[in-house]
Each structure stands twice: as C-alpha cells, then as structure tokens.
Scaffold this motif. Structure first.
Motif, PDB file in Angstrom:
ATOM      1  N   ARG A 158      10.328  22.657  73.105  1.00 57.68           N
ATOM      2  CA  ARG A 158      11.652  22.475  73.669  1.00 57.68           C
ATOM      3  C   ARG A 158      11.840  21.019  73.751  1.00 57.68           C
ATOM      4  O   ARG A 158      11.052  20.227  74.275  1.00 57.68           O
ATOM      5  CB  ARG A 158      12.078  23.209  74.945  1.00 57.68           C
ATOM      6  CG  ARG A 158      11.477  22.963  76.150  1.00 57.68           C
ATOM      7  CD  ARG A 158      11.625  23.731  77.290  1.00 57.68           C
ATOM      8  NE  ARG A 158      13.124  23.757  77.742  1.00 57.68           N
ATOM      9  CZ  ARG A 158      13.482  24.136  78.906  1.00 57.68           C
ATOM     10  NH1 ARG A 158      12.557  24.914  79.818  1.00 57.68           N
ATOM     11  NH2 ARG A 158      14.823  24.197  79.230  1.00 57.68           N
ATOM     12  N   GLN A 159      12.987  20.515  73.522  1.00 57.40           N
ATOM     13  CA  GLN A 159      13.289  18.847  73.617  1.00 57.40           C
ATOM     14  C   GLN A 159      14.671  18.754  74.227  1.00 57.40           C
ATOM     15  O   GLN A 159      15.762  19.321  73.643  1.00 57.40           O
ATOM     16  CB  GLN A 159      13.068  18.302  72.337  1.00 57.40           C
ATOM     17  CG  GLN A 159      13.370  16.728  72.241  1.00 57.40           C
ATOM     18  CD  GLN A 159      12.700  16.048  71.318  1.00 57.40           C
ATOM     19  OE1 GLN A 159      11.882  16.746  70.785  1.00 57.40           O
ATOM     20  NE2 GLN A 159      13.146  14.964  70.917  1.00 57.40           N
ATOM     21  N   ASN A 160      14.795  17.766  75.228  1.00 62.04           N
ATOM     22  CA  ASN A 160      15.944  17.380  75.646  1.00 62.04           C
ATOM     23  C   ASN A 160      16.712  16.600  74.877  1.00 62.04           C
ATOM     24  O   ASN A 160      16.112  15.287  74.717  1.00 62.04           O
ATOM     25  CB  ASN A 160      15.965  17.052  77.135  1.00 62.04           C
ATOM     26  CG  ASN A 160      17.389  16.677  77.761  1.00 62.04           C
ATOM     27  OD1 ASN A 160      17.961  15.964  77.509  1.00 62.04           O
ATOM     28  ND2 ASN A 160      17.559  17.728  78.601  1.00 62.04           N
ATOM     29  N   LEU A 161      18.053  16.476  74.382  1.00 60.14           N
ATOM     30  CA  LEU A 161      18.569  15.590  73.609  1.00 60.14           C
ATOM     31  C   LEU A 161      19.027  14.271  73.916  1.00 60.14           C
ATOM     32  O   LEU A 161      18.970  13.263  73.561  1.00 60.14           O
ATOM     33  CB  LEU A 161      19.775  16.168  72.621  1.00 60.14           C
ATOM     34  CG  LEU A 161      19.487  17.390  71.574  1.00 60.14           C
ATOM     35  CD1 LEU A 161      20.716  17.699  71.119  1.00 60.14           C
ATOM     36  CD2 LEU A 161      18.645  16.517  70.706  1.00 60.14           C
ATOM     37  N   ALA A 162      19.253  14.552  75.582  1.00 63.15           N
ATOM     38  CA  ALA A 162      19.858  13.076  76.267  1.00 63.15           C
ATOM     39  C   ALA A 162      18.697  12.291  76.564  1.00 63.15           C
ATOM     40  O   ALA A 162      18.693  11.313  76.330  1.00 63.15           O
ATOM     41  CB  ALA A 162      20.634  13.572  77.467  1.00 63.15           C
ATOM     42  N   SER A 163      17.511  12.822  76.923  1.00 67.05           N
ATOM     43  CA  SER A 163      16.184  12.096  77.457  1.00 67.05           C
ATOM     44  C   SER A 163      15.278  11.934  76.352  1.00 67.05           C
ATOM     45  O   SER A 163      14.539  11.059  76.648  1.00 67.05           O
ATOM     46  CB  SER A 163      15.760  12.663  78.761  1.00 67.05           C
ATOM     47  OG  SER A 163      15.259  13.878  78.562  1.00 67.05           O
ATOM     48  N   GLY A 164      15.310  12.913  75.663  1.00 71.82           N
ATOM     49  CA  GLY A 164      14.240  12.674  74.338  1.00 71.82           C
ATOM     50  C   GLY A 164      12.989  13.574  74.900  1.00 71.82           C
ATOM     51  O   GLY A 164      11.933  13.790  74.369  1.00 71.82           O
TER      52      GLY A 164
END
Length: 432
Positions: A228-234
């Motif tokens: 899983r990957q957060n788009l805002a923080s990377g």
C-alpha cells in the motif's frame, strides 16, 4: 533494479504542469448519434502573465470525450463573450448551438478562481452558474471540476472528469529485462507521474475508498508481494510476504480491510486482511482457483472469479453468512468482475467465439450485454459515476487503454506514446 519516487505527489504535479507531456493521447472512435451542441467560449483571463492553463479547452475536450456533447469549434464562433451582456443569441442560433458556456479566470497570489455560467440559447436564459477555486498549480484539476459541474447540470449525472487513473506501462528491452512503471495520471491521461519503476513486474493497482492511498503487487523482492502507498507522503508498506501467490488486492468500501488472493495454504483462495491489526482471515476454501475479488459498494458481498465449476465464472461470497453462490451462467468464460457504485451493474471480461470482450451484467434483470468489439480486452475498471468503463486491449500490435460507455454508445482509445499500457484503475471521487 528499482527506483521509487517518494517525493510528494503535489510537488510532482506542479513539475509536470510545468513540463506537461501526456503519455496517453485520446482518440474518440464512437459517439452517440445526437450529441448536445455546446459552445465552450475561451474564458477571459485576469492575472499576471499568461493563464496557467487554457481552461475552456480542457472543458471542451472533457465534454467531447464523454460522447454526450458536440462542442462548437473555436474557428466557427462569431463572438467570444465572457459576460451575459456580451452574448448575442442570434449568432449561436445560426450555429445550431443549444448551450453556451462562458467564464472568467483570475488569480490572486497562488489561488486560481474560475467563474462560469451556462446559457440555454433557445430560451435565452442562464441555467447554471458556479465558482471553482484552488491552488494555481492545480489549474487542470480545477478545470476538470468545471467540466463536472456542466456535465451534471446538463445530463443529470455526476461528472467524473476530476478523477485520476492508475495504470502499468511496460517498455520492452531487446535482449534484456523489461521496464515496468506504475503511473498516475489525470482522467484524460495528462500529467503522468511514475510512482514506481522496476525491472520486475508490477500488477493489480487499486485505490483506497477515499483515493488517498493505492495498492499494488510488486515482484521487486523476487516474488509477488502486496504493497500500500500513501499518495501525499509517498510512504509505502509491504502488507504480505507469504510463499506462493500474493495478489489481487481489493480495499473494502470502509477502507478498514483488504481482500486478496494467497496460495500459502495450497490452492489460491480469497483472504481478508484487517489493515489495523494485520489479522488475516481465510474466506474461501476450495481446491479450485479463487481469484480477482471485488467488493459490492455496501461491503456485504465479495465477487470473485473461480474455476470450481470447470471454467472461470463469477461467484459471490456473502460476508454475513459465509455462503458462496455462482453468479454468471451465460458463456463459458466470465472473469475480473467490477461492480458499479449503483450496486446493480457488474462489468467483466466475457468470452464470445473465442474472443475476449468487455460485458456488463445487470444484477436485477440478469441481462448481459457485450460492450466491445475489440479483441483481447481485459482488466475493466468502471468510472465512479458508473458511466464509462476503462479497459486494456490490443491495437496495432500494442497494448493500449480504451474506454466504452455502459450502454456501448461511446468509445475512445488512449494509446500510449511509448510502450504497452495495461491494468487501468479508475480512482474514486477525490477529496478536494
């Protein structure tokens, strides 16, 4: 070898807005017979220097791509009004124009403001007006919101232009290992951002319900693993590392859990991972292959593909009773189901005469309609407003993305400028 892009996505969006080069282009191949004629007049600009984007051109392109509208060409326009007082309706009646969209764009500091109005040419009345604001480096997305507003007013259906796409592109390397890129782009293919680049396969991209995170399968460790990957923080997290198959992640509608396919206990089965506790629950238990889980919008049912009947068909799993029931019977092959937000329509890959097409199955009437006539169609993903289906197909020997409306009336292609493109995933509605 892999390279992760961990910088903030908003920063990357700014850079790409400055050096825009869309990897995907759009070729409309079929529209409805009697589209609504609309003139999208170039918006007036009040700000320092040139406007950051041609907002009206983006809106014009969005409406044309929907197939529901036939925008008037700029060269045909007899005037370019930006206020109601400047509109001469006889000029637009002469062009058989039904609606006219005018607007004014301005900037104050780093904020962009777009005021726009829609007029009915026959009745000579304003039917809609609205204002959109946002960071100036998000001018394209703000323009897409204008498209959403106009589209909803004139069709009664919520627009889905201000959304994004995920897809995997593959660049073939003669005599070497291919390059795989997980790419994020606007719904029209503009502003592509490579989120992950690897010489190992990347598969099955998907979205969290609020659009803030993505999931995918990467082979970067030498075997398939779900991330899983957060788009805002990377920030990214590896969720699974079991032996055997780790694949097909699907976020639950409440965002708290993820369905997936694991073969750690033998044949591939559907499991449920609680994302907070990391507790894993096995849902199906069958010697056949159970794969490609997808949720109904209410979170009460999982659809999945299984060959437990001898050929791949769609089955449904009731989360409350843990019971399984076969859903599709028409045709010898039905797979990769995706459920529309209305919970009624299910798009899937359907085999007809040995060819794989995209079809839609109405769960109420039990009617199945084949939507495409291309071959080797796969990986359907449905727009959040349920109007269009994006899928991967082959054209001129290359893997491309294509789209079709849920009634089959509108079709367009999004060929890539380089490499093959596959596995599209249309985002949910994005948080502002």
């Amino acid at each position: 070898m892999k390279r992760l892009v961990l910088a903030l996505v908003p920063v990357l969006l700014t850079l790409f807005a400055m050096h825009a080069r869309a990897q995907l282009t759009i070729e409309i191949t079929q529209g409805i017979d009697d589209p609504t004629s609309i003139a999208v007049v170039p918006f007036a600009w009040a700000g320092p220097g040139p406007a950051p984007e041609d907002v009206s051109w983006i809106v014009d392109s969005d409406l044309a791509r929907s197939g529901q509208f036939a925008p008037v060409g700029r060269a045909e326009m007899l005037g370019r009004p930006s206020t109601e007082q400047e509109i001469f309706y006889r000029d637009w009646r002469a062009l058989d124009t039904e609606y006219i969209l005018i607007g004014r764009t301005s900037a104050s500091g780093q904020e962009l403001r777009i005021e726009y109005e829609v007029y009915d040419v026959t009745r000579q009345t304003r039917v809609y007006q609205a204002v959109e604001t946002g960071p100036i480096n998000e001018a394209r997305m703000i323009a897409h919101r204008v498209s959403d507003g106009v589209y909803e007013k004139l069709t009664g259906i919520r627009g889905a232009f201000a959304t994004r796409l995920l897809y995997v592109s593959v660049t073939r390397v003669q005599g070497g290992k291919d390059y795989y890129r997980l790419t994020l782009a606007d719904s029209d293919g503009a502003r592509p951002i490579v989120l992950l680049e690897s010489r190992e396969p990347i598969m099955a991209p998907g979205w969290s319900p609020d659009g803030s995170e993505i999931s995918y399968v990467s082979f970067e460790t030498g075997r398939p693993a779900i991330y899983r990957q957060n788009l805002a923080s990377g920030a990214r997290e590896q969720l699974t590392n079991f032996k055997g198959l780790n694949g097909a992640p699907a976020w639950s509608p409440d965002g708290r859990s993820m369905a997936m396919v694991l073969s750690k206990d033998g044949s591939p089965d559907i499991y449920l991972l609680d994302l907070a506790s990391k507790q894993l629950t096995r849902l199906t238990r069958h010697y056949a292959i159970d794969t490609e889980p997808t949720w109904t919008p209410d979170g009460r049912t999982l659809l999945f593909t299984s060959d437990r009947g001898g050929r791949p068909q769609i089955y449904k799993y009731d989360m409350r009773t843990a019971s399984t029931e076969r859903l599709t019977y028409e045709g010898g092959y039905n797979a990769r189901a995706r459920v529309a937000q209305d919970g009624r329509n299910v798009v899937m890959v359907h085999q007809v005469n040995g060819r794989f097409h995209i079809a839609i199955h109405d769960l109420v009437t039990n009617r199945l309609q084949v939507l495409t006539s291309t071959e080797l169609d796969e990986s359907p993903s449905i727009a959040p407003n349920g109007s269009m289906v994006l899928y991967a197909t082959k054209h001129a020997g290359r893997g491309i993305l294509a789209a079709v409306s849920v009634d089959g009336g509108v079709k367009f292609r999004l060929p890539s400028r380089e490499g093959d493109v596959r596995e599209p995933a249309w985002s949910p509605y994005m948080e502002r």
